[in-house]
Enzyme design. Structure first.
Site, short mmCIF file in Angstrom:
data_model
loop_
_atom_site.label_atom_id
_atom_site.label_comp_id
_atom_site.label_asym_id
_atom_site.label_seq_id
_atom_site.Cartn_x
_atom_site.Cartn_y
_atom_site.Cartn_z
N LYS A 1 0.89 -1.18 -0.02
CA LYS A 1 -0.08 0.02 -0.15
C LYS A 1 0.85 1.12 0.10
O LYS A 1 1.50 1.62 0.88
CB LYS A 1 -0.99 -0.11 1.07
CG LYS A 1 -1.93 1.31 1.09
CD LYS A 1 -2.51 1.65 2.35
CE LYS A 1 -1.92 2.65 2.93
NZ LYS A 1 -1.71 4.05 2.40
N GLU B 1 10.16 1.86 10.08
CA GLU B 1 11.40 3.08 10.00
C GLU B 1 10.44 4.34 9.98
O GLU B 1 9.34 4.75 9.50
CB GLU B 1 11.81 3.18 8.68
CG GLU B 1 12.81 2.13 8.27
CD GLU B 1 14.02 2.27 9.40
OE1 GLU B 1 14.30 3.36 9.81
OE2 GLU B 1 14.71 1.43 9.58
N CYS C 1 13.07 11.74 6.24
CA CYS C 1 13.29 11.51 7.76
C CYS C 1 14.80 11.61 8.27
O CYS C 1 14.94 11.60 9.11
CB CYS C 1 12.86 10.08 7.68
SG CYS C 1 13.94 8.90 6.64
N GLU D 1 9.79 15.64 15.43
CA GLU D 1 10.10 15.77 13.99
C GLU D 1 9.30 16.90 13.26
O GLU D 1 8.32 16.97 13.60
CB GLU D 1 9.94 14.58 13.44
CG GLU D 1 10.14 14.52 11.91
CD GLU D 1 10.42 13.30 11.09
OE1 GLU D 1 9.60 12.41 11.53
OE2 GLU D 1 11.34 12.98 10.48
#
Ligand code: UN1
Length: 478
Positions: free
Chosen positions: A174, A248, A282, A380
């Site tokens: 997906k 991750e 990231c 983040e």
């Protein structure tokens, strides 16, 4: 206005559904409209069944056939490089140049794993029981559920799908609803390359489709790249069913700049890590930790470079920074930046929420004099926003770098071997960058972090084998 209606791809055929989700060009709303069906548990079940059926054939098709098919995917990606890069730029706002780089990387990943399919090395040892032998072989796991993000819309799918296939697994994938058109093109090329129908199945949708994959009893392992919150859901679903999982997620990556560094080179590393790809990596730098002795010089040089950055249409060759990927991302980054602006302490030195920007563009933003408990140090920010933290020396700088529950990529700019060696050993991070930006990774070596950044086996390079195979031990007496 171009309109693209997408379909799922199951068992080698396109399966349409009612269009529910949409994505537009984040740089200009009247360019492109993508409509996306949403796979429910029933459609996911069809995909899992197709993957299971294909697995029974695919695992025994032979390594040469797998290698050839993966090499063919590489060749097709190269052939369609311009078309894919344009689509990535128009769908996600990544610049054409960055997209070209990513497409090239995706192609090479398929090439790398074409080779890996031919060297699935096992072991043969003597048993501790006289006259008996032991063999360890690395068998495929089965059907792998894969959920991929929009920020590397072709490279991340490549580094999950290619190793899955190389080691004999089949896939239910997906992609993010923000990059489904790029995903559909990759899916079509995989099909065209002659990969067994059903070996890779693509189901489109949002969170509920991902949840249906995670809950499906036919999935043997789960691989995810994306947000913290979703990563946790994926891990919990995998724990519930006791299947292998790798997630991750992000980082609040730091670049430490020492007084003995080449300041101009350090400025370029900070600029690249914090602002290129609009900070949507990231591995991006959000904390720039600078030794006090050079901090004034460093900040003024960095601000001058940030002000030169050229924002614009991702398809324009002169553009360095494109828009954020969607209106939702813009709203999120604006909220996070506003929180920083209101926080006492850190000073805004350029950009910020007051700068009006069209469409999904966001001004590259830099704060100075940030402190360890500023919001930017804790969560983040997936956008072009970074802060400078001033420290008195290396020891305080290293402590600042390590002051995070994340640990994906940590950078150091220095000309000192002593500090480089120390940092390599004591920075709490899965990846260490010496005199390089925190972002920008190779595909033939392990990728991953520590702490809240990553969970499970490493991805990429030869390390991918650990996740995509299962060790099978045979005791044998003639
Ligand atoms: C890079 O820095 O080159 O989602 C890649 C991400 C990472 C990939 C970073 N998984 O941004």
């Amino acid at each position: 206005m171009q309109i693209i209606h997408l379909s799922h791809h199951i068992g080698g055929t396109d399966v349409s559904g009612t269009a529910v989700l949409q994505q537009q060009n984040p740089a200009k709303a009247d360019d492109l409209q993508i409509t996306i069906p949403v796979a429910d548990a029933h459609v996911v079940e069809q995909a899992v069944t197709a993957a299971k059926t294909a697995f029974a054939v695919f695992r025994d098709q032979g390594i040469e056939k797998r290698a050839d098919a993966l090499a063919k995917v590489q060749q097709l990606i190269v052939q369609h490089s311009d078309e894919l890069s344009q689509l990535i730029a128009r769908e996600t706002g990544k610049t054409f140049a960055d997209a070209k780089g990513e497409v090239g990387r995706a192609a090479r990943i398929f090439g790398f794993f074409a080779g890996e399919a031919l060297r699935i090395v096992g072991e043969r040892l003597e048993s501790t029981r006289n006259g008996a032998m032991v063999e360890v072989e690395y068998a495929p796991v089965g059907v792998i559920g894969q959920i991929t993000p929009w920020n590397f819309p072709i490279a991340i799918p490549a580094w999950k799908i290619a190793p899955a296939l190389a080691f004999g697994n089949t896939v239910v994938w997906k992609p993010s609803e923000i990059s489904s058109a790029t995903a559909a093109r990759l899916m079509a090329l995989i099909h065209e390359a002659g990969v067994l129908p059903g070996a890779v199945n693509m189901v489109l949708g949002g969170g509920e489709t991902g949840a249906a994959i995670c809950a499906n009893a036919g999935i043997d392992a789960l691989s995810f790249t994306g947000s913290q919150a979703t990563g946790k859901k994926v891990r919990l679903a995998a724990m519930e069913r006791a299947i292998p999982v790798q997630t991750e997620m992000g980082g609040v990556n730091a670049l430490l700049v020492l007084a003995d560094a080449d300041v101009d080179a350090a400025v370029e590393n900070a600029l690249n890590g914090a602002f290129f790809a609009a900070g949507e990596r990231c591995t991006a730098t959000s904390r720039i930790v600078v030794e006090q002795a050079i901090a004034d010089e460093f900040v003024s040089k960095l601000v001058a470079r940030v002000k030169q950055l050229k924002l614009g249409d991702p398809l324009d060759a002169a553009t360095q920074i494109g828009p954020l990927a969607s209106p939702n991302q813009k709203a999120l980054i604006s909220r996070q930046t506003a929180k920083m602006e209101q926080y006492p302490g850190a000073q805004l030195v350029c950009g910020g929420t007051a700068v009006e920007m069209p469409a999904c563009f966001f001004a590259p933003t830099l704060f100075d004099h940030a402190k360890a408990d500023d919001p930017i140090a804790l969560e983040e920010i997936f956008g072009p926003v970074a802060a400078v933290f001033r420290v008195k020396d290396y020891a305080e700088g290293l402590a600042m770098v390590n002051n995070s529950r994340f640990g994906l990529s940590a950078g150091l700019c220095t000309n000192s071997l002593k500090y480089a060696e120390h940092f390599k050993r004591y920075a709490k991070s899965g990846m260490i960058m010496i005199n390089l930006p925190t972002a920008g990774i190779d595909y033939h070596v392990p990728f991953g972090g520590v702490g809240a950044s990553s969970y499970g086996a490493r991805e990429q390079g030869r390390a991918a084998k650990a996740f995509y195979t299962v060790a099978k031990t045979t005791y044998l007496k003639a």
